[in-house]
Design a protein around this motif. Sequence first.
Motif, PDB file in Angstrom:
ATOM      1  N   PRO A   1      70.557  68.116  87.221  1.00  0.00           N
ATOM      2  CA  PRO A   1      69.521  67.080  87.169  1.00  0.00           C
ATOM      3  C   PRO A   1      69.939  65.831  87.926  1.00  0.00           C
ATOM      4  N   PHE A   2      68.946  65.110  88.416  1.00  0.00           N
ATOM      5  CA  PHE A   2      69.139  63.738  88.888  1.00  0.00           C
ATOM      6  C   PHE A   2      68.674  62.837  87.756  1.00  0.00           C
ATOM      7  N   ASN A   3      69.591  62.030  87.241  1.00  0.00           N
ATOM      8  CA  ASN A   3      69.276  61.143  86.124  1.00  0.00           C
ATOM      9  C   ASN A   3      69.266  59.684  86.551  1.00  0.00           C
ATOM     10  N   ILE A   4      68.454  58.893  85.865  1.00  0.00           N
ATOM     11  CA  ILE A   4      68.603  57.447  85.904  1.00  0.00           C
ATOM     12  C   ILE A   4      68.966  57.005  84.489  1.00  0.00           C
ATOM     13  N   ALA A   5      69.720  55.924  84.395  1.00  0.00           N
ATOM     14  CA  ALA A   5      70.166  55.427  83.090  1.00  0.00           C
ATOM     15  C   ALA A   5      69.773  53.968  82.931  1.00  0.00           C
ATOM     16  N   THR A   6      69.378  53.614  81.729  1.00  0.00           N
ATOM     17  CA  THR A   6      68.984  52.233  81.431  1.00  0.00           C
ATOM     18  C   THR A   6      69.527  51.843  80.059  1.00  0.00           C
ATOM     19  N   LYS A   7      69.482  50.537  79.799  1.00  0.00           N
ATOM     20  CA  LYS A   7      69.847  50.001  78.482  1.00  0.00           C
ATOM     21  C   LYS A   7      68.644  49.278  77.888  1.00  0.00           C
ATOM     22  N   ASP A   8      68.745  48.957  76.622  1.00  0.00           N
ATOM     23  CA  ASP A   8      67.694  48.160  75.979  1.00  0.00           C
ATOM     24  C   ASP A   8      67.555  46.819  76.699  1.00  0.00           C
ATOM     25  N   GLY A   9      66.361  46.264  76.635  1.00  0.00           N
ATOM     26  CA  GLY A   9      66.119  44.967  77.263  1.00  0.00           C
ATOM     27  C   GLY A   9      65.757  45.078  78.729  1.00  0.00           C
ATOM     28  N   LEU A  10      65.284  46.234  79.147  1.00  0.00           N
ATOM     29  CA  LEU A  10      64.886  46.445  80.546  1.00  0.00           C
ATOM     30  C   LEU A  10      63.741  45.511  80.912  1.00  0.00           C
ATOM     31  N   SER A  11      63.792  44.944  82.092  1.00  0.00           N
ATOM     32  CA  SER A  11      62.732  44.028  82.534  1.00  0.00           C
ATOM     33  C   SER A  11      61.427  44.780  82.760  1.00  0.00           C
ATOM     34  N   ASP A  12      60.321  44.046  82.714  1.00  0.00           N
ATOM     35  CA  ASP A  12      59.009  44.659  82.952  1.00  0.00           C
ATOM     36  C   ASP A  12      58.945  45.273  84.354  1.00  0.00           C
ATOM     37  N   THR A  13      59.573  44.608  85.316  1.00  0.00           N
ATOM     38  CA  THR A  13      59.545  45.104  86.695  1.00  0.00           C
ATOM     39  C   THR A  13      60.299  46.426  86.816  1.00  0.00           C
ATOM     40  N   ALA A  14      61.486  46.492  86.203  1.00  0.00           N
ATOM     41  CA  ALA A  14      62.276  47.724  86.249  1.00  0.00           C
ATOM     42  C   ALA A  14      61.544  48.857  85.537  1.00  0.00           C
ATOM     43  N   GLN A  15      60.914  48.561  84.422  1.00  0.00           N
ATOM     44  CA  GLN A  15      60.167  49.581  83.700  1.00  0.00           C
ATOM     45  C   GLN A  15      58.984  50.072  84.522  1.00  0.00           C
ATOM     46  N   ASP A  16      58.341  49.157  85.229  1.00  0.00           N
ATOM     47  CA  ASP A  16      57.207  49.545  86.061  1.00  0.00           C
ATOM     48  C   ASP A  16      57.655  50.475  87.191  1.00  0.00           C
ATOM     49  N   PHE A  17      58.835  50.192  87.758  1.00  0.00           N
ATOM     50  CA  PHE A  17      59.366  51.064  88.816  1.00  0.00           C
ATOM     51  C   PHE A  17      59.647  52.461  88.267  1.00  0.00           C
ATOM     52  N   ILE A  18      60.207  52.516  87.057  1.00  0.00           N
ATOM     53  CA  ILE A  18      60.457  53.817  86.425  1.00  0.00           C
ATOM     54  C   ILE A  18      59.140  54.539  86.155  1.00  0.00           C
ATOM     55  N   ASP A  19      58.128  53.796  85.708  1.00  0.00           N
ATOM     56  CA  ASP A  19      56.807  54.397  85.475  1.00  0.00           C
ATOM     57  C   ASP A  19      56.274  55.004  86.774  1.00  0.00           C
ATOM     58  N   PHE A  20      56.516  54.326  87.885  1.00  0.00           N
ATOM     59  CA  PHE A  20      56.083  54.851  89.177  1.00  0.00           C
ATOM     60  C   PHE A  20      56.844  56.139  89.523  1.00  0.00           C
ATOM     61  N   ILE A  21      58.163  56.127  89.314  1.00  0.00           N
ATOM     62  CA  ILE A  21      58.982  57.304  89.629  1.00  0.00           C
ATOM     63  C   ILE A  21      58.500  58.531  88.864  1.00  0.00           C
ATOM     64  N   MET A  22      58.147  58.344  87.598  1.00  0.00           N
ATOM     65  CA  MET A  22      57.751  59.470  86.758  1.00  0.00           C
ATOM     66  C   MET A  22      56.268  59.819  86.893  1.00  0.00           C
ATOM     67  N   SER A  23      55.510  59.002  87.605  1.00  0.00           N
ATOM     68  CA  SER A  23      54.084  59.271  87.797  1.00  0.00           C
ATOM     69  C   SER A  23      53.876  60.389  88.812  1.00  0.00           C
ATOM     70  N   ALA A  24      52.648  60.857  88.920  1.00  0.00           N
ATOM     71  CA  ALA A  24      52.323  61.892  89.910  1.00  0.00           C
ATOM     72  C   ALA A  24      52.640  61.411  91.319  1.00  0.00           C
TER      73      ALA A  24
END
Length: 297
Positions: free
Chosen positions: A136-159
Amino acid sequence: MKTSKKYLAFALMSVLMLSALTGCSNKNEGDSAKFDTAREINVLTREDGSGTRGAFIELFGIEQKNEAGEKIDYTADTAAVTNSTSVMMTTVAGDLYSIGYISLGSMNDTVKAIQIDGCEATIENIKNGTYKIARPFNIATKDGLSDTAQDFIDFIMSADGQAVIEENGYISVSDAGSYSGEMDSGKIIVAGSSSVTPVMEKLKEAYLERNPGVTIEIQQSDSSTGMSDTIDGTCDIGMASRELKDSEMEKGLTATVIAMDGITVIVNNDCPINNLTSEQVKDIFMGNAVRWSEISQ
């Protein structure tokens, strides 16, 4: 006299044709003979901390437990260490007797992929389970992720993000819908694996087309460094081309698989070896087979 001249001309033509054919034959013999099987195998591996190395030694059984139950990497001490995918490929491309391994998604025509147990390293074969050298290719995060970083992850996992992953030779893992987010500003630091970096660069490019006000900085290193940087808070998102370790998870990291990728065993384009068994690869990288003549074809 005329007959003699005709015979001489015919004989001369025959000699020239024979010479030409002999020249071709010698050239072909020279091409096939230029690979000397008595030569040592120049084994190339990745550096400690590389996710590709970690997955490779696990999948081929080069990593084994000792009597104390500890996992030991038995890669031969004679193996030359390269510190990135690009260095691995350049080295193999320039050395007829070398062998190494890279991410399937990084393959290009500068090197040749070896079949493993008679199976080609392709996305289709990974999906159907016939090519088993995948991770697998993984990304790792910790609690307290910024809204911008979360939005980028949402994009990565989107269609939309998963389409970018497929377009670049990797295997998508999410069936989420289209990306609908929008960010006016913000900065994200992504750090880690050199194997994940190429597709992350493509994801960054596609995301910034939708969110031009955001800044994304990608720092290439290795999987272990990416995890350490995420734990320390020096980056927002860590990249790992392997499963996260228990010790990393215990320090607060959460893993998200963004893609699947194969590991390809590579040789020089002029190397005549096209197929190896899993055991042969294991023997080569553990130093049990040191010359090409020891690898039966």
